[in-house]
Motif scaffolding. Structure first.
Motif, mmCIF file in Angstrom:
data_model
loop_
_atom_site.group_PDB
_atom_site.id
_atom_site.type_symbol
_atom_site.label_atom_id
_atom_site.label_comp_id
_atom_site.label_asym_id
_atom_site.label_seq_id
_atom_site.Cartn_x
_atom_site.Cartn_y
_atom_site.Cartn_z
ATOM 1 N N GLY C 31 0.796 -1.222 0.000
ATOM 2 C CA GLY C 31 0.000 0.000 0.000
ATOM 3 C C GLY C 31 0.830 1.274 0.000
ATOM 4 O O GLY C 31 0.284 2.370 -0.022
ATOM 5 N N GLY C 32 2.171 1.175 0.049
ATOM 6 C CA GLY C 32 3.018 2.359 -0.026
ATOM 7 C C GLY C 32 3.595 2.798 1.303
ATOM 8 O O GLY C 32 4.545 3.568 1.351
ATOM 9 N N ALA C 33 3.025 2.311 2.398
ATOM 10 C CA ALA C 33 3.557 2.672 3.715
ATOM 11 C C ALA C 33 4.961 2.088 3.868
ATOM 12 O O ALA C 33 5.276 1.043 3.302
ATOM 13 C CB ALA C 33 2.649 2.133 4.816
ATOM 14 N N VAL C 34 5.812 2.812 4.616
ATOM 15 C CA VAL C 34 7.171 2.341 4.844
ATOM 16 C C VAL C 34 7.336 2.030 6.336
ATOM 17 O O VAL C 34 6.947 2.823 7.183
ATOM 18 C CB VAL C 34 8.207 3.379 4.377
ATOM 19 N N VAL C 35 7.890 0.853 6.631
ATOM 20 C CA VAL C 35 8.116 0.422 8.010
ATOM 21 C C VAL C 35 9.622 0.412 8.262
ATOM 22 O O VAL C 35 10.388 -0.100 7.444
ATOM 23 C CB VAL C 35 7.529 -0.990 8.241
ATOM 24 N N THR C 36 10.058 1.014 9.376
ATOM 25 C CA THR C 36 11.479 1.023 9.738
ATOM 26 C C THR C 36 11.730 0.062 10.892
ATOM 27 O O THR C 36 11.024 0.093 11.896
ATOM 28 C CB THR C 36 11.913 2.437 10.166
ATOM 29 N N ALA C 37 12.729 -0.776 10.731
ATOM 30 C CA ALA C 37 13.133 -1.717 11.779
ATOM 31 C C ALA C 37 14.536 -1.381 12.227
ATOM 32 O O ALA C 37 15.406 -1.070 11.412
ATOM 33 C CB ALA C 37 13.109 -3.145 11.249
ATOM 34 N N THR D 22 -7.149 -5.975 29.018
ATOM 35 C CA THR D 22 -6.420 -5.757 27.774
ATOM 36 C C THR D 22 -7.338 -5.936 26.569
ATOM 37 O O THR D 22 -8.105 -6.897 26.523
ATOM 38 C CB THR D 22 -5.264 -6.790 27.683
ATOM 39 N N ALA D 23 -7.246 -5.022 25.616
ATOM 40 C CA ALA D 23 -8.078 -5.088 24.409
ATOM 41 C C ALA D 23 -7.216 -5.353 23.181
ATOM 42 O O ALA D 23 -6.032 -4.998 23.151
ATOM 43 C CB ALA D 23 -8.832 -3.774 24.241
ATOM 44 N N HIS D 24 -7.811 -5.984 22.179
ATOM 45 C CA HIS D 24 -7.136 -6.176 20.895
ATOM 46 C C HIS D 24 -7.857 -5.342 19.848
ATOM 47 O O HIS D 24 -9.076 -5.413 19.715
ATOM 48 C CB HIS D 24 -7.144 -7.647 20.509
ATOM 49 N N VAL D 25 -7.070 -4.535 19.132
ATOM 50 C CA VAL D 25 -7.629 -3.654 18.108
ATOM 51 C C VAL D 25 -7.004 -4.051 16.784
ATOM 52 O O VAL D 25 -5.791 -4.193 16.689
ATOM 53 C CB VAL D 25 -7.282 -2.176 18.414
ATOM 54 N N ARG D 26 -7.834 -4.221 15.761
ATOM 55 C CA ARG D 26 -7.313 -4.568 14.440
ATOM 56 C C ARG D 26 -7.530 -3.402 13.488
ATOM 57 O O ARG D 26 -8.631 -2.855 13.414
ATOM 58 C CB ARG D 26 -8.064 -5.767 13.872
ATOM 59 N N LEU D 27 -6.468 -3.062 12.768
ATOM 60 C CA LEU D 27 -6.484 -1.917 11.852
ATOM 61 C C LEU D 27 -6.173 -2.451 10.461
ATOM 62 O O LEU D 27 -5.168 -3.149 10.280
ATOM 63 C CB LEU D 27 -5.321 -1.006 12.272
ATOM 64 N N GLU D 28 -6.994 -2.108 9.475
ATOM 65 C CA GLU D 28 -6.665 -2.508 8.103
ATOM 66 C C GLU D 28 -5.965 -1.351 7.401
ATOM 67 O O GLU D 28 -6.453 -0.226 7.382
ATOM 68 C CB GLU D 28 -7.921 -2.926 7.335
ATOM 69 N N LEU D 29 -4.791 -1.618 6.843
ATOM 70 C CA LEU D 29 -4.022 -0.602 6.123
ATOM 71 C C LEU D 29 -4.527 -0.507 4.686
ATOM 72 O O LEU D 29 -5.164 -1.444 4.186
ATOM 73 C CB LEU D 29 -2.531 -0.967 6.132
ATOM 74 N N PRO D 30 -4.257 0.602 3.985
ATOM 75 C CA PRO D 30 -4.724 0.779 2.604
ATOM 76 C C PRO D 30 -4.367 -0.410 1.697
ATOM 77 O O PRO D 30 -5.176 -0.845 0.890
ATOM 78 C CB PRO D 30 -4.003 2.056 2.142
ATOM 79 N N GLY D 31 -3.184 -0.989 1.862
ATOM 80 C CA GLY D 31 -2.776 -2.114 1.012
ATOM 81 C C GLY D 31 -3.451 -3.428 1.374
ATOM 82 O O GLY D 31 -3.206 -4.440 0.728
ATOM 83 N N GLY D 32 -4.293 -3.451 2.412
ATOM 84 C CA GLY D 32 -5.018 -4.671 2.770
ATOM 85 C C GLY D 32 -4.427 -5.412 3.951
ATOM 86 O O GLY D 32 -5.088 -6.282 4.524
#
Lengths: 69, 69, 69, 69, 69, 69
Positions: C31-37, D22-32
């Motif tokens: 999706g274009g996002a960049v992740v830094t490790a 404790t809660a779990h939250v799921r986020l969908e990024l633009p790339g899926g």
């Protein structure tokens, strides 16, 4: 899969407790030390974890502190 | 001092590398497994860490993952 | 190897900088996002990481925070 | 507020499960890709998180590992 | 931006050391305690951090341990 | 025990909530700031934590982020 985490400690699952969302898994290492992991219930199910199973504790080196007496 | 961290693994320092700000410390556990810690140079100095010394790796259980083959 | 970490984000290595002991690796997701490790130089060498390579960012869910505007 | 964390991934909340603390939250990024965060119930309430909402996953680069096949 | 991290400690930057890739930032809290953060050099530059500046230490509650004497 | 963690913040336990497996402990620092720790119920029991008690928050510097307004 090869992972950058520097610590992969092989052992055997000796205890497994599920909470509401978070589970505690205890792994006994060959030398007798016990490592406790706090992971999601979902991961426990997906990995099919059970007492008696062989598994590894995976720990990033930046999460390890050093203590001396 | 008693700490909430569930994992305190006793071992011996077998390697110690200082970088510009961050050092890597390797501890060998009794069972032969080696644990790598990434800590500040400052902590290395303050604890007086040196190869051959007895020390412990301290790891919070929420920083431990589990892997299976 | 199957791991308990809930987040395995596939991407491509777009940058790689080694410091004295610690390296920074940047992964671009589809999706274009960049992740830094921020990982050890040693892990970079052992995994044979290089710009252009396919790789995954692995993140334990307890290390993910949520922010809203 | 600007934060030092190198990873701020924008997405949409697609699931939200509260446990005892404790809660779990799921986020969908633009790339899926889907990112899971394990945060306190208290944070869920304070941020007013709900399914369908825009939010970001914030991750410190020292908490990101790299894996290759 | 509002973040799920439960700990946002306001203070003043009292020291700043850049390494090859990783910097150490020290923040003094109103009560006199000093908090050290290990962040990327890149974050130091992007936030424009400098000694004397007001800033906050942001810490996820799952990264806080408790110790007693 | 001396530990490599750079941050040991002394305070007083002002709140303590146990969940199914995970507890939240709040510590008030001398300057009035409150630090929240998410630790195992087991650690709470083993340390004998209770409201009113003196305790310290221990945080590895690689888990501290910096934010500016």
């Amino acid at each position: 899969m090869k992972i950058s985490a520097r610590n992969i400690l092989h052992g055997q699952v000796v205890a497994l407790t599920k909470g509401a969302t978070t589970a505690h898994v205890r792994l006994e290492l060959p030398g007798g030390a016990v490592v406790t992991a706090s992971i999601t219930n979902e991961a426990v199910d997906e990995l099919g974890l059970a007492v008696g199973q062989e598994a590894s504790a995976v720990i990033k080196s930046s999460d390890v502190m050093i203590a001396v007496e």
